[in-house]
Design a protein around this motif. Structure first.
Motif, PDB file in Angstrom:
ATOM      1  N   LEU A 133       6.911   8.541 -12.762  1.00 59.53           N
ATOM      2  CA  LEU A 133       7.525   7.635 -11.760  1.00 59.53           C
ATOM      3  C   LEU A 133       7.602   8.293 -10.527  1.00 59.53           C
ATOM      4  CD1 LEU A 133      10.503   6.402 -13.985  1.00 59.53           C
ATOM      5  CD2 LEU A 133       8.438   5.155 -13.354  1.00 59.53           C
ATOM      6  N   VAL A 134       7.650   9.594 -10.144  1.00 66.62           N
ATOM      7  CA  VAL A 134       7.705   9.920  -8.724  1.00 66.62           C
ATOM      8  C   VAL A 134       6.266   9.767  -8.376  1.00 66.62           C
ATOM      9  CG1 VAL A 134       7.833  12.194  -7.502  1.00 66.62           C
ATOM     10  CG2 VAL A 134       9.566  11.635  -9.204  1.00 66.62           C
ATOM     11  N   ILE A 135       5.131   9.868  -9.085  1.00 69.03           N
ATOM     12  CA  ILE A 135       3.973   9.905  -8.355  1.00 69.03           C
ATOM     13  C   ILE A 135       3.696   8.393  -8.082  1.00 69.03           C
ATOM     14  CG2 ILE A 135       1.484  10.044  -8.939  1.00 69.03           C
ATOM     15  CD1 ILE A 135       2.202  12.553 -10.551  1.00 69.03           C
ATOM     16  N   SER A 136       4.290   7.314  -9.052  1.00 70.12           N
ATOM     17  CA  SER A 136       4.075   6.017  -8.900  1.00 70.12           C
ATOM     18  C   SER A 136       4.993   5.635  -7.664  1.00 70.12           C
ATOM     19  CB  SER A 136       4.692   5.179 -10.093  1.00 70.12           C
ATOM     20  OG  SER A 136       3.785   5.569 -11.303  1.00 70.12           O
ATOM     21  N   THR A 137       5.913   6.166  -7.435  1.00 70.41           N
ATOM     22  CA  THR A 137       6.610   5.644  -6.322  1.00 70.41           C
ATOM     23  C   THR A 137       5.979   6.131  -4.950  1.00 70.41           C
ATOM     24  OG1 THR A 137       8.641   6.066  -7.484  1.00 70.41           O
ATOM     25  CG2 THR A 137       9.024   5.953  -4.957  1.00 70.41           C
ATOM     26  N   ILE A 138       5.179   7.375  -4.813  1.00 70.38           N
ATOM     27  CA  ILE A 138       4.858   7.952  -3.684  1.00 70.38           C
ATOM     28  C   ILE A 138       3.492   6.871  -3.379  1.00 70.38           C
ATOM     29  CG2 ILE A 138       3.198   9.723  -2.866  1.00 70.38           C
ATOM     30  CD1 ILE A 138       5.066  11.805  -4.359  1.00 70.38           C
ATOM     31  N   ILE A 139       2.926   6.135  -4.257  1.00 68.88           N
ATOM     32  CA  ILE A 139       1.628   5.336  -4.182  1.00 68.88           C
ATOM     33  C   ILE A 139       2.355   4.272  -3.257  1.00 68.88           C
ATOM     34  CG2 ILE A 139       0.065   3.819  -5.227  1.00 68.88           C
ATOM     35  CD1 ILE A 139      -0.090   5.816  -7.537  1.00 68.88           C
ATOM     36  N   PRO A 140       3.489   3.384  -3.390  1.00 68.78           N
ATOM     37  CA  PRO A 140       3.632   2.279  -2.523  1.00 68.78           C
ATOM     38  C   PRO A 140       4.102   2.827  -1.351  1.00 68.78           C
ATOM     39  CG  PRO A 140       5.095   2.339  -4.457  1.00 68.78           C
ATOM     40  CD  PRO A 140       4.006   3.327  -4.735  1.00 68.78           C
ATOM     41  N   ALA A 141       4.812   3.767  -1.310  1.00 70.16           N
ATOM     42  CA  ALA A 141       5.140   4.467   0.069  1.00 70.16           C
ATOM     43  C   ALA A 141       4.130   4.616   0.855  1.00 70.16           C
ATOM     44  CB  ALA A 141       6.047   5.486  -0.187  1.00 70.16           C
ATOM     45  N   LEU A 142       2.911   5.236   0.669  1.00 70.45           N
ATOM     46  CA  LEU A 142       1.608   5.687   1.261  1.00 70.45           C
ATOM     47  C   LEU A 142       0.993   4.157   1.517  1.00 70.45           C
ATOM     48  CD1 LEU A 142       0.331   8.722  -0.540  1.00 70.45           C
ATOM     49  CD2 LEU A 142       1.587   8.502   1.442  1.00 70.45           C
ATOM     50  N   ILE A 143       0.972   3.283   0.493  1.00 70.93           N
ATOM     51  CA  ILE A 143       0.515   1.690   1.127  1.00 70.93           C
ATOM     52  C   ILE A 143       1.120   1.241   2.050  1.00 70.93           C
ATOM     53  CG2 ILE A 143       0.058  -0.441   0.014  1.00 70.93           C
ATOM     54  CD1 ILE A 143      -0.457   0.962  -2.545  1.00 70.93           C
ATOM     55  N   LEU A 144       2.356   1.342   2.194  1.00 73.78           N
ATOM     56  CA  LEU A 144       3.485   0.719   3.180  1.00 73.78           C
ATOM     57  C   LEU A 144       3.063   1.544   4.525  1.00 73.78           C
ATOM     58  CD1 LEU A 144       6.464   0.257   1.265  1.00 73.78           C
ATOM     59  CD2 LEU A 144       5.203  -1.628   2.379  1.00 73.78           C
ATOM     60  N   VAL A 145       2.904   2.739   4.730  1.00 71.31           N
ATOM     61  CA  VAL A 145       2.307   3.721   5.898  1.00 71.31           C
ATOM     62  C   VAL A 145       0.939   3.032   6.214  1.00 71.31           C
ATOM     63  CG1 VAL A 145       2.229   5.794   6.640  1.00 71.31           C
ATOM     64  CG2 VAL A 145       4.103   5.285   5.365  1.00 71.31           C
ATOM     65  N   LEU A 146       0.249   3.187   5.476  1.00 75.38           N
ATOM     66  CA  LEU A 146      -1.288   3.301   5.695  1.00 75.38           C
ATOM     67  C   LEU A 146      -1.988   2.024   5.661  1.00 75.38           C
ATOM     68  CD1 LEU A 146      -2.583   5.866   3.103  1.00 75.38           C
ATOM     69  CD2 LEU A 146      -2.170   6.091   5.760  1.00 75.38           C
ATOM     70  N   TYR A 147      -1.115   0.726   5.083  1.00 76.87           N
ATOM     71  CA  TYR A 147      -2.094  -0.391   5.195  1.00 76.87           C
ATOM     72  C   TYR A 147      -1.155  -1.715   5.655  1.00 76.87           C
ATOM     73  CZ  TYR A 147      -5.253   1.865   2.098  1.00 76.87           C
ATOM     74  OH  TYR A 147      -6.359   2.544   1.793  1.00 76.87           O
ATOM     75  N   PHE A 148       0.290  -1.337   6.043  1.00 81.78           N
ATOM     76  CA  PHE A 148       1.007  -2.393   6.621  1.00 81.78           C
ATOM     77  C   PHE A 148       1.793  -1.849   7.711  1.00 81.78           C
ATOM     78  CE2 PHE A 148       0.783  -3.543   1.832  1.00 81.78           C
ATOM     79  CZ  PHE A 148       0.510  -4.807   1.820  1.00 81.78           C
ATOM     80  N   ASP A 149       2.163  -2.996   8.613  1.00 83.18           N
ATOM     81  CA  ASP A 149       2.983  -2.693   9.868  1.00 83.18           C
ATOM     82  C   ASP A 149       4.478  -2.398   9.415  1.00 83.18           C
ATOM     83  OD1 ASP A 149       3.642  -2.102  12.128  1.00 83.18           O
ATOM     84  OD2 ASP A 149       3.177  -3.866  13.442  1.00 83.18           O
ATOM     85  N   SER A 150       4.977  -1.316   9.309  1.00 81.59           N
ATOM     86  CA  SER A 150       6.336  -1.315   8.988  1.00 81.59           C
ATOM     87  C   SER A 150       7.105  -0.649  10.205  1.00 81.59           C
ATOM     88  CB  SER A 150       6.647  -0.484   7.864  1.00 81.59           C
ATOM     89  OG  SER A 150       6.101  -0.956   6.655  1.00 81.59           O
ATOM     90  N   GLY A 151       6.391  -0.745  11.374  1.00 77.71           N
ATOM     91  CA  GLY A 151       7.076  -0.074  12.606  1.00 77.71           C
ATOM     92  C   GLY A 151       7.591   1.363  12.641  1.00 77.71           C
ATOM     93  N   TYR A 152       8.551   1.727  13.058  1.00 79.93           N
ATOM     94  CA  TYR A 152       9.263   3.175  12.889  1.00 79.93           C
ATOM     95  C   TYR A 152       9.553   3.249  11.529  1.00 79.93           C
ATOM     96  CZ  TYR A 152       9.078   3.119  17.861  1.00 79.93           C
ATOM     97  OH  TYR A 152       8.543   3.117  18.982  1.00 79.93           O
TER      98      TYR A 152
END
Length: 300
Positions: free
Chosen positions: A222-241
């Motif tokens: 689950l930790v590895i599964s959680t890191i994946i959407p976190a990286l997706i949000l950083v790399l592929y979406f504009d989440s600002g700061y």
């Protein structure tokens, strides 16, 4: 302070402890911040904050969650006496009869308030209240099903706002998946923390039925599964700061994973549980970092 005032004050503190008032305040804040910065980012901030329907939804949610904590405390009183003896002494200052009375009152108020929004809102909160009761009464005693249900009831208060604003953007789904995985990890850590009481009272949680080692393996997945959407949000979406929050989460989750495998005692799991609480609460306040400049423009 007179004896009567002390008695009333203790009862208030006891009830506040049972309904986890601090958690409910965080959820209220999270719902409003999510509405302003994510769900209704295209609307003026004032319009969102002064939306009467949103206010009623948030209040109905708070009352339903408070009732959920009450019924959970009612069913888990014996287990909590083993796992959290000090807190249970405070919680038990209010009688079980009083807790049940408050439970039904809060549920009634939640549905009545929802009726001022729409009939669909009434159906949603009626179902939500039923799921909370079913989880406390039955589901939490079953491995996997109990954990998944706990994650579901934590996500549903944001789902109704998601539907209310009809914002079905993919970035919101990824945010929800990230939060869902964090909550699942937290539930598994709680099971490890409460192993003694669960085993004694025959709660078939994942650590009790499948072993502590298996639970740690599941947490690792689950930790590895959680890191994946976190990286997706950083790399592929504009989440600002808020990108900095997700990058910090990746670092904290890696540290957390190492500590899980080193943990053996209740105190170790308590520290890990509090670390996940910190991640969740920090995430709530980090929502404001998504686009500060845009929000300032929307204020005027």
């Amino acid at each position: 302070m007179s004896r009567e005032n002390k008695r009333l004050w203790l009862k208030f503190l006891s009830l506040f402890s049972v309904i986890r008032g601090y958690n409910i305040l965080i959820i209220i804040l999270a719902q409003y911040l999510a509405s302003v910065f994510i769900m209704a980012y295209h609307l003026p901030v004032k319009q969102v904050l002064l939306d009467s329907n949103l206010f009623l939804i948030v209040i109905s949610t708070a009352l339903a969650i408070a009732s959920g904590y009450l019924i959970n405390n009612f069913y888990d009183s014996e287990k909590d006496l083993i796992n959290r003896p000090t807190k249970t002494l405070l919680d038990n200052y209010v009688s079980q009869k009083t807790k049940l009375g408050v439970y039904f009152t809060l549920n009634f108020l939640s549905v009545i308030i929802a009726s001022y929004v729409s009939f669909k809102a009434v159906l949603f909160f009626s179902l939500y209240i039923f799921i909370l009761w079913l989880y406390s009464h039955k589901l939490k005693r079953y491995p996997f099903l109990g954990t998944l249900t706990a994650g579901l009831v934590a996500i549903l208060p944001f789902f109704i706002i998601f539907v209310y604003y009809r914002n079905f953007e993919s970035v919101i789904i990824v945010h929800a998946v990230f939060l869902f995985f964090i909550i699942l990890i937290r539930e598994l850590v709680k099971d490890l923390e409460n192993l003694k009481g669960d085993f004694t009272l025959d709660y078939a949680t994942i650590p009790v039925k499948y072993s502590v080692k298996f639970t740690k393996r599941l947490i690792s997945v689950l930790v590895i599964s959680t890191i994946i959407p976190a990286l997706i949000l950083v790399l592929y979406f504009d989440s600002g700061y808020m990108d900095y929050y997700f990058m910090l989460c990746v670092v904290l989750l890696i540290i957390f994973l190492f500590q899980v495998w080193r943990s053996e005692q209740k105190i170790h799991y308590l520290v890990l549980h509090n670390l996940l609480k910190f991640v969740i609460v920090l995430g709530v306040f980090s929502i404001v970092l998504i686009d500060i400049e845009a929000v300032i423009r929307r204020l005027f």
